[in-house]
Every structure is written in structure tokens, then in C-alpha cells.
Design a protein around this motif. Sequence first.
Motif, PDB file in Angstrom:
ATOM      1  N   TYR A 254      -9.339  11.230  10.881  1.00 26.26           N
ATOM      2  CA  TYR A 254      -7.881  11.378  10.814  1.00 26.26           C
ATOM      3  C   TYR A 254      -7.372  11.292   9.386  1.00 26.26           C
ATOM      4  CZ  TYR A 254      -6.760   6.235  10.746  1.00 26.26           C
ATOM      5  OH  TYR A 254      -6.630   4.894  10.438  1.00 26.26           O
ATOM      6  N   VAL A 255      -8.261  10.883   8.496  1.00 26.24           N
ATOM      7  CA  VAL A 255      -7.936  10.967   7.076  1.00 26.24           C
ATOM      8  C   VAL A 255      -8.565  12.247   6.540  1.00 26.24           C
ATOM      9  CG1 VAL A 255      -8.268   9.887   4.819  1.00 26.24           C
ATOM     10  CG2 VAL A 255      -7.647   8.498   6.795  1.00 26.24           C
TER      11      VAL A 255
ATOM     12  N   ASP B 223       1.674   1.436  11.020  1.00 26.62           N
ATOM     13  CA  ASP B 223       1.410   2.867  11.078  1.00 26.62           C
ATOM     14  C   ASP B 223       0.754   3.155  12.428  1.00 26.62           C
ATOM     15  OD1 ASP B 223       0.865   5.542   9.316  1.00 26.62           O
ATOM     16  OD2 ASP B 223      -0.780   5.161  10.725  1.00 26.62           O
TER      17      ASP B 223
ATOM     18  N   TYR C  83      -3.921   6.626  -1.580  1.00 26.67           N
ATOM     19  CA  TYR C  83      -2.545   7.075  -1.769  1.00 26.67           C
ATOM     20  C   TYR C  83      -1.717   6.515  -0.626  1.00 26.67           C
ATOM     21  CZ  TYR C  83       1.681   9.807  -1.855  1.00 26.67           C
ATOM     22  OH  TYR C  83       3.003  10.162  -1.874  1.00 26.67           O
ATOM     23  N   THR C  84      -0.615   5.858  -0.974  1.00 27.60           N
ATOM     24  CA  THR C  84       0.251   5.309   0.069  1.00 27.60           C
ATOM     25  C   THR C  84       1.719   5.589  -0.239  1.00 27.60           C
ATOM     26  OG1 THR C  84       1.002   3.327   1.212  1.00 27.60           O
ATOM     27  CG2 THR C  84       0.226   3.012  -1.039  1.00 27.60           C
ATOM     28  N   THR C  85       2.457   5.850   0.826  1.00 29.64           N
ATOM     29  CA  THR C  85       3.907   6.001   0.652  1.00 29.64           C
ATOM     30  C   THR C  85       4.604   4.686   0.978  1.00 29.64           C
ATOM     31  OG1 THR C  85       3.884   6.915   2.870  1.00 29.64           O
ATOM     32  CG2 THR C  85       4.127   8.470   1.069  1.00 29.64           C
ATOM     33  N   ARG C  86       3.815   3.704   1.392  1.00 27.82           N
ATOM     34  CA  ARG C  86       4.412   2.421   1.758  1.00 27.82           C
ATOM     35  C   ARG C  86       3.751   1.267   1.013  1.00 27.82           C
ATOM     36  NH1 ARG C  86       7.222   2.008   6.624  1.00 27.82           N
ATOM     37  NH2 ARG C  86       7.676  -0.068   5.800  1.00 27.82           N
TER      38      ARG C  86
ATOM     39  N   ARG D 287      -1.055   5.628  13.700  1.00 25.24           N
ATOM     40  CA  ARG D 287      -2.466   6.054  13.777  1.00 25.24           C
ATOM     41  C   ARG D 287      -3.406   4.880  13.482  1.00 25.24           C
ATOM     42  NH1 ARG D 287      -1.990  10.644   9.450  1.00 25.24           N
ATOM     43  NH2 ARG D 287      -0.966   8.852   8.546  1.00 25.24           N
TER      44      ARG D 287
ATOM     45  N   VAL E   2      -2.734   0.199   7.506  1.00 20.92           N
ATOM     46  CA  VAL E   2      -1.847  -0.919   7.839  1.00 20.92           C
ATOM     47  C   VAL E   2      -1.519  -0.808   9.324  1.00 20.92           C
ATOM     48  CG1 VAL E   2       0.303  -2.103   7.259  1.00 20.92           C
ATOM     49  CG2 VAL E   2      -0.898  -0.791   5.497  1.00 20.92           C
TER      50      VAL E   2
ATOM     51  N   THR F  65       3.834  -2.375   2.207  1.00 25.57           N
ATOM     52  CA  THR F  65       3.038  -2.934   3.309  1.00 25.57           C
ATOM     53  C   THR F  65       1.652  -3.364   2.856  1.00 25.57           C
ATOM     54  OG1 THR F  65       2.129  -0.779   3.919  1.00 25.57           O
ATOM     55  CG2 THR F  65       4.199  -1.403   4.964  1.00 25.57           C
TER      56      THR F  65
HETATM   57  C1  ANZ Z   1      -0.261   2.821   3.995  1.00 23.43           C
HETATM   58  C2  ANZ Z   1       0.784   2.998   5.003  1.00 23.43           C
HETATM   59  C3  ANZ Z   1       1.474   2.029   5.704  1.00 23.43           C
HETATM   60  C4  ANZ Z   1       1.082   4.328   5.187  1.00 23.43           C
HETATM   61  C5  ANZ Z   1       2.422   2.418   6.594  1.00 23.43           C
HETATM   62  C6  ANZ Z   1       2.018   4.789   6.074  1.00 23.43           C
HETATM   63  C7  ANZ Z   1       2.696   3.794   6.792  1.00 23.43           C
HETATM   64  P1  ANZ Z   1       2.916  11.483   3.658  1.00 23.43           P
HETATM   65  O1  ANZ Z   1       4.340  11.048   3.842  1.00 23.43           O
HETATM   66  O2  ANZ Z   1       2.548  12.546   4.598  1.00 23.43           O
HETATM   67  O3  ANZ Z   1       2.579  11.750   2.248  1.00 23.43           O
HETATM   68  N1  ANZ Z   1      -2.337   9.096   4.089  1.00 23.43           N
HETATM   69  C8  ANZ Z   1      -2.549   9.184   2.771  1.00 23.43           C
HETATM   70  N2  ANZ Z   1      -3.521  10.057   2.497  1.00 23.43           N
HETATM   71  C9  ANZ Z   1      -3.954  10.530   3.671  1.00 23.43           C
HETATM   72  C10 ANZ Z   1      -4.954  11.451   4.038  1.00 23.43           C
HETATM   73  N3  ANZ Z   1      -5.723  12.057   3.140  1.00 23.43           N
HETATM   74  N4  ANZ Z   1      -5.124  11.736   5.352  1.00 23.43           N
HETATM   75  C11 ANZ Z   1      -4.360  11.128   6.278  1.00 23.43           C
HETATM   76  N5  ANZ Z   1      -3.412  10.223   5.983  1.00 23.43           N
HETATM   77  C12 ANZ Z   1      -3.195   9.938   4.685  1.00 23.43           C
HETATM   78  O4  ANZ Z   1       2.024  10.266   4.194  1.00 23.43           O
HETATM   79  C13 ANZ Z   1       1.418   9.383   3.351  1.00 23.43           C
HETATM   80  C14 ANZ Z   1       0.818   8.301   4.190  1.00 23.43           C
HETATM   81  O5  ANZ Z   1      -0.202   8.904   5.005  1.00 23.43           O
HETATM   82  C15 ANZ Z   1       0.171   7.279   3.346  1.00 23.43           C
HETATM   83  O6  ANZ Z   1       0.892   6.043   3.393  1.00 23.43           O
HETATM   84  C16 ANZ Z   1      -1.128   6.983   4.082  1.00 23.43           C
HETATM   85  O7  ANZ Z   1      -0.795   5.919   4.944  1.00 23.43           O
HETATM   86  C17 ANZ Z   1      -1.416   8.229   4.840  1.00 23.43           C
HETATM   87  F1  ANZ Z   1       3.103   1.495   7.274  1.00 23.43           F
HETATM   88  O8  ANZ Z   1      -0.451   4.121   3.429  1.00 23.43           O
HETATM   89  B1  ANZ Z   1       0.171   5.146   4.244  1.00 23.43           B
END
Ligand code: ANZ
Length: 963
Positions: free
Chosen positions: A403-404, A420, A322-325, A422, A416, A328
Amino acid sequence: MHNKKLKEASCFGKLAVGNVWVYGGEEAKNSKGVVKICHFLGLQVDSHEGHIILYKSWPLDYKIVPSQKSRIRSSVSEVQEEQNQKPGVVKRAYPFDEIEPKWQRYWEENRIFRTPDDVDTSKPKYYVLDMFPYPSGAGLHGYNVLHPMGWDAFGLPAEQYAIETGTHPKLTTLRNINRFRSQLKSLGFSYDWDREISTIEPDYYKWTQWIFLQLLKRGLAYQAEVPVNWCPALGTVLANEEVVDGVSERGGHPVIRKPMRQWMLKITAYADRLLEDLDELDWPESIKEMQRNWIGRSEGAEVEFSVLDSDGRETNMKITVYTTRPDTIFGATYLVVAPEYTLLSSIVSAEQRECVEEYQDIASRKSDLERAELQKEKTGVFSGCYAKNPTSGEPIPIWVADYVLGSYGTGAIMAVPAHDARDHEFASKFNIPIKWVVTPNNGSCIESENAYSGEGIIINSSNMEVGLDINGLSSKEAAYKVIEWAEKTGKGKKKVNYKLRDWLFARQRYWGEPIPVIFLEDRGESIPVLETELPLTLPELDDFTPSGTGEPPLSKAVSWVKTIDPSSGKPAMRETNTMPQWAGSCWYYLRFMDPKNSNALVDKAKEKYWSPVDVYVGGAEHAVLHLLYSRFWHKVLYDIGVVSTKEPFKCVINQGIILGEVQFMAYKDTDGNYVSADSADELGEYLQEIIPEERVVKSGEFYVLKDNPNIRLIARAHKMSKSRGNVVNPDDVVSEYGADSLRLYEMFMGPFRDSKTWNTSGIEGVHRFLGRTWRLIVGSPLHHGAFRDGTLVTDEEPTTEQLRALHKCIAKVTEEIEGTRFNTGISAMMEFVNAAYKWDKHPKAIIEAFVLLLSPYAPHIAEELWSRLGHPDSIAYEAFPKADPMYLKESTIVLPVQINGKTRGTIEVEKGCSEEDAFTLASKDEKLSKYLDGKSIKKRIFVPGKILNVILDRQTAKAGSVQ
Ligand code: ANZ
């Protein structure tokens, strides 16, 4: 000592003392008809050889002043001030200890704050629900007011106490309720005690169980395996608050997370509505924001990454992240799965298996909160396995890191590290490549030391082999395009996620509502208890200790657990988990509307009239859990037609917390020498010592040691807590100063919503104010200490000045109630009383209105004064006074007066006052007259509204004694 010249008073309130007539006094004659004691402006007075004796405290402490009108006035004020400040007189400034119990009894016997069951529903209503005094009498005339109180009485502390002492939780709880009730009554809150409810009563929890059955019917209650805090040594499941740093609070035994069957409530099904409907609520913005964050809606995408085999070929196994970005995605240089990720054991390589399992074991002992802490150094292990980035086509390693979180999103992320924080920290630590794919809009500054987590323009993101090129697009456009591409190629989809989790609704506890469900013995299938069988009462138990197997204590009530399924006649077992404490408090505001109804949770018409709660007053600590859970249940009840409003609480107000008295702290080095708080850099290394107030003085902005002003101290107020020993017990305050003083002080400390610091001398101040008010209206104590009957008020028409003072006070108090700034309203009342002390007469009409103003703040003294003013009925039903705008206009101004160009004083004049009137006033003014008496005037310069300058004839000016 008695002066023969003392004349008989010619009328009530006008009294001759010595050769002076004073107003606002009173007299008392002895048996021979001789005037013995006189009062003047609430002060006991006497006369002796042309002098007036003003008693600070009769008969020994007095002041003798010449009997000149002006001297008497100023001396009276001085003596009154001294009287107020004298220790010993401070306490019991008026007979609150007689008044308060008297009126509390009266309210109770006459059920003054009762809301009748059959109210006239054509009138508007006002439902005030609180945990704290709120002057509900104010501004509510003409409304039906509902102001109830009840007890949220199931819960952990009573059960823990039961385990320790063997006392049944019901006994402990009832004892506490009784104590609480009498405490609240002693504070004189206007609760309708006829509506008292308690969540532990079967008549009440019958409906808590009924709501559970409705949730079950709608698929909103379900069972799942969920990790709980399991303590093997104690053989019990622990609540989060019983676990401290990974060990049990009692005994310090290790606690692990272990999956167990639990009841869950599907609050997530209401996430969007809980979020959207927040907008309409008149709640503090901070609480709404906390709820929004708690619900944590985020929009993004789920994307599949294929797992590669040891030869680098794609397998059928996929990891969905699952990603919000999604913009990237070309920069995803590794994947991370949570340690509890279900597929993990099937992808981990043989070499890495042992260390992954070890890592999983350690992670199982940490709470999600600990794991998600940003500052924590990142840990993790390589799974030994790779996946393919579906956009770049490159193989990327799969890591396991805590951390996940397993419980959020899919439990797996595409990391990424360029964008990001972390991921950046993790990749730097484990030497994983960092690929920059977003530049800030101005195109500058990438490949920095830290992640760039903002949005920007996409770079390095094109692969025509898979048909995706997002270079040059903005983050928003790119995200949109990636989602479109993923949906087209079947590699992913748009997805909305919530932080909000379903509500874990079961507790392995005794002291809670039984969950009304049975299980067929042979199949384990769950069957709801019939609604007609509710309440399902909690069986009596003598042994509350945990069973040791993880089974809840209720499993010990063997004959209760064993039952028969009424529909099939088959043997069945009752559910032995109970509901959490939140359950009963989720809907209690509805029961107050109709507390005795045995056919329904609440009567429809009553609910329609009283809903929603107009003001809900409570602590900010309930910002999320309680306030979110009750909103959820309310919405379910709305969907099934039990309630008529979408939201339960129209307006929420948080009262600020009251911190303990300020404590002074000095730092000491290891040799025992004091170190000034401003001189040492690393004060953490020094010892701290609490300094008693007598040894502290204020120097400029700071506090210092009295005997060594070079040593600066730290002054700090802390939350009241038993361990700090700074708890103020309301019972003690009430017995020393009375409930009215306590109530008034709590409101006087500062704006209702702010945190405030307790200060015992502050309560003395408000207590003195009540004493002054009492003496103003009733008079000083008679020589034997008792008070006269009735009051000193007179029947005259009020003067314009008096009406102005009153209406200004009414306007201020009203305005400040609306803004919950009771403190400034009280200041206005204090000013009024000060002004009233200067009047000769105290007309009834003015004093009555003032007593009404005071009544929500200090209801006991107000009832007493009201009854002394000749009213047979309680003040509680009277209309709150309204300010008349006619008296609010400032029609007088203060005009400076100069004599020969030097300002010598001021006069108060009407706004449009003429030169002649201003001069007349000035020549009568006590201070100015001595400059003007007997002088001839050369010239007068008058600027209307600005200044009066009187130029004296030089000759006579010189001859005069002043200049
Ligand atoms: C790639 C990415 C690139 C992300 C980037 C962020 C920045 P919110 O807004 O809180 O929903 N994520 C997803 N599932 C996770 C989990 N089970 N435990 C920890 N982190 C998790 O945050 C969503 C973002 O948090 C997601 O987008 C994922 O990292 C991370 F430049 O994906 B992201």
C-alpha cells in the motif's frame, strides 16, 4: 368535385374557397385556367358544395368541413396535427435528401467556411476548436472565425490491426480518415477544410519532433529506467490498456513489471505553474479539480529514521519518510517501505529474506492503481529489522507493504495507526501497537475502533531528551514546531510533493513519430538529430510484429537504424522507440493557425492573432491527460518564445455523452417466472431479460409489463457500445431523416453539457418540426409531390404581434446559445412556428429573421429557404438577428371575464386597457359573446388588470338559452 362558386384569387395569398376568403393561401391553375389546387396555411384545400375539403394527404385522405371561418381554422390545425403524426408522412417531412447534398456541394465549391490566410487582424477573432458540432455561426458576426478539423492519426488500434491483418497502419488510417471526413461533411459542419491536418504527415510531425528537440535542449526530456508491462510469452511491452487483470488482453499471458530504458518528459518541473494558472481558466470546475488532484500538490516534511542493528544500536543507514502530518510523529509505531524500495535488500534480516522476496515478486505484478485501492485488504511482511522513532526514541518495526508506493514521496512512510485509516487497518491485522496522539478539539472520543484522521490537539507527544514538546498544541502549530525541530537537529526538512509523475514518453511501437535521437555505437551516448534534418521520417515496414526481445519493431528497419553521426562521422544507431499518441495532439491547435508553414511551427503574427483558443469543445474523458500534456507543452513553448499566451485554451466545454436508447429489463427466477423489480431483495440472483418496448407500459412513475402490470421493470440507458448493440449510426439517421434533423435532435435532447438518452421517436419530433417550418414557408407539396418554387411570404409590414413573437424568439435563442442550452432555444423556435401557423400572412421580414435564427442548427434547410427568399449569397455570412427590447416588454395581459360571478373565459387586453375597451373585446369574443348577445347589462365590475365581471339583468338572463 369542383365547386362552381370557387372564385379566382384576387391577389396572391388571398384566395376564395367556396364562399370564404382566406389569406395565406395560394392557387395553381390547370392548362384551361381553372383553379385546381389551393393551399391554405400550408394545407392543400378544395371546396365542394359549400364545404371545404382539407387534404391530409392528397388525393385520398381528406376531411370535409362546413365552410365557416371558425370551423376551417380549427379543422386546419387538427388536420395538420394528424398529418404530422401519421406514420409514413413522418419520414421525409420535407425534401432534405435534395437540399442537403446540394448545399454541402455549394459550401465545398465556394469554400464557405474557409478562414482566409490573410484575415483583417483589426477585427476581433474567435477560435473554436472542437470534436462536436458547435453552432459557430451564431453570435459571431463581425468576427473572423477559425473552425478547423484534423486527425490525431497515430496510435495503437491501427497498429494492432496491422499485426492481425498485415495491412499497413497508414492504409487503415487513411481509410478511416476518408470515412470520417465524409461523415462530418454529410452532417454539414462548418469546418474550414482547407486547414485540415493530420499528425501522421511528415510535414506535421516534423514540428512534433522539433518540439521534442527543444525539450531535450532544456533538460526536459531525459532517459530513465522505468518499469513497463512486459509480457514474456508475447515477447513484447504492452500498453496499460492491453493488460487486463494482470494478463495480456490478447492470449491471456502473464504480464510483469520490468524496468526498461525509457524517454521521460519532466512535466513535474511545471507542476506549480500548471496548478496556479488553472485559476484563471474558464473551464468546468470539475475538470480543474481533476487536474488539481492529478497534480496532487501536498505540503509536509521529510524526516529521517535511523535503522537499528540486531542489538538495537543505531546504524548509519537512514530511512527517510515523507509525511503530511509531522504533528503525529510521536504516534509513529512502525515504518513501511514499498516492496521496490531500493534499500530494502540491505536491511532485511536473514530469516525474513525469503518471504520478503516472495512478497516483492507478487507486488511486481500489480499496478499502482490496484495497490492503492482503499478497500483492498492490506497485505505485508515484516522485514525483520527495526528503526528508531527520532522523537519518542522508541524502536519501531520496519514492514514491507504494497500500500506504500515506490514512486511517491520517498517510497517509505512513518505509519501512525491511530490517525491514518490504512495504517490502522494494517496495524490491527498485524497486532502492531496503536498510540493516540491527537484528540478532536473538544478533547473527547479517542481510542476508538477507527483511526481519527482529523486535526486536533496534540497529546502524548513530549520527549525532553530530544528537546521536543508539542503537547497541547494544535495540529498546525505542532507540525510547524516538528519541522522546525527537524531542521534544527538535521533530522528532516519541509517538503512539497506532487502526485504528478514525469511523463513516460517512449513507446515500443511502430505507428508513432520517431524520436529524433541517435546513439553513438561505441559509447551509447545520445545525440539529438539536427533540426535541419527534420522530419525524421518513419521507415516503411512490412512486419509489425514484436521482435520478441523487447526491442521495438523499428529495430527491424536495419538500414534505417544504422546511421552516421554527422558531427563526428562515427557510426551510430537511431532510437527505435517512438512517441506516444499524446504527442501529436499536444500542439495541433497551433498548427491550425498556420497549417502550411514550412519554416516555423506557426508564424508569430498569426499565433499572436489567433491565440488562445476561445472555446475548446470536447469530451470530459480528456480532463487530465490530453489537457494537461498540452498545457505543459504550451508553457514550454511560451518560455522559448514560440507562443504568446501562457495557456492554450481559454474556455473548455464538455459536451455530455449520448447514451443509447432506454432498455427495459425484467427479472426472472430459475423457473422462468417474472419477478417484479421492487419485490425481490437480492435481484442479483435472478436472470435478466431485455423486454422489447411494445411489451412495456408506463404505470405511474414506473414501467411494467403490458400483459402483467404487477411486474415492474428496470429502465436504463447505457453508453453506446458495439457489444451492447445499442449504437446509433449517424449515417443511417442522416439517410432517414437528414443531417439537419440529426443535428437539431442532438441539440434538442437536453443541455449541451449533460448526458442524454437517445430516443428515435425524439428525432421524428424534430424532423416534423423542420417539415412544419418548411411547409409554413414553402407550402405543402403539390399534387405530384414536388414543391413549388419560392416561398409563400408576403411583402406586408409585419404586425406588432408578429414582431413580438419574433423578437421573443430571438431573445430566447440568443440567451440559450450563450448558456449552451440549445435545447430550450429550439423549443422557442418551435413555439414561434406554432404561433406563425395562426397568422394569415407571413411577412418576409419576419420569416427571414427566423430563418437566420435557425441557420446554425439546421444549416441546409436554412440555406435553401434563404436562397428561396431571394438571396444569392450564402446565409453563413449574414449577421445573426438581434432582439429589439421594444418588442420584449409584455404589454398585454390575460384578463379573466366573469358573467354573473362565474368565470366564463378570458380576453387578452393591453395592460392599461379601459373598462369600455375590455367590455367591447369581451362581447366580440367567440366564447363570451354567446353569454352576452342580446342581454341587457345590469352592472359591470372592473378591476384594472385583474378582472371584468358582467352582471346581467335577471329577466333577460333567464330568457336567454344559456346559463
Ligand atoms: C504519517 C501520517 C499520519 C500520514 C497521519 C497521514 C496521516 P498525500 O496527501 O497524498 O501527499 N504516504 C507518503 N508516501 C507514501 C507512499 N509512497 N505510498 C503511500 N502512502 C504514502 O499523502 C501523504 C501521506 O500519505 C503521508 O503522510 C504518508 O502518511 C502517506 F495521521 O505520514 B502520512
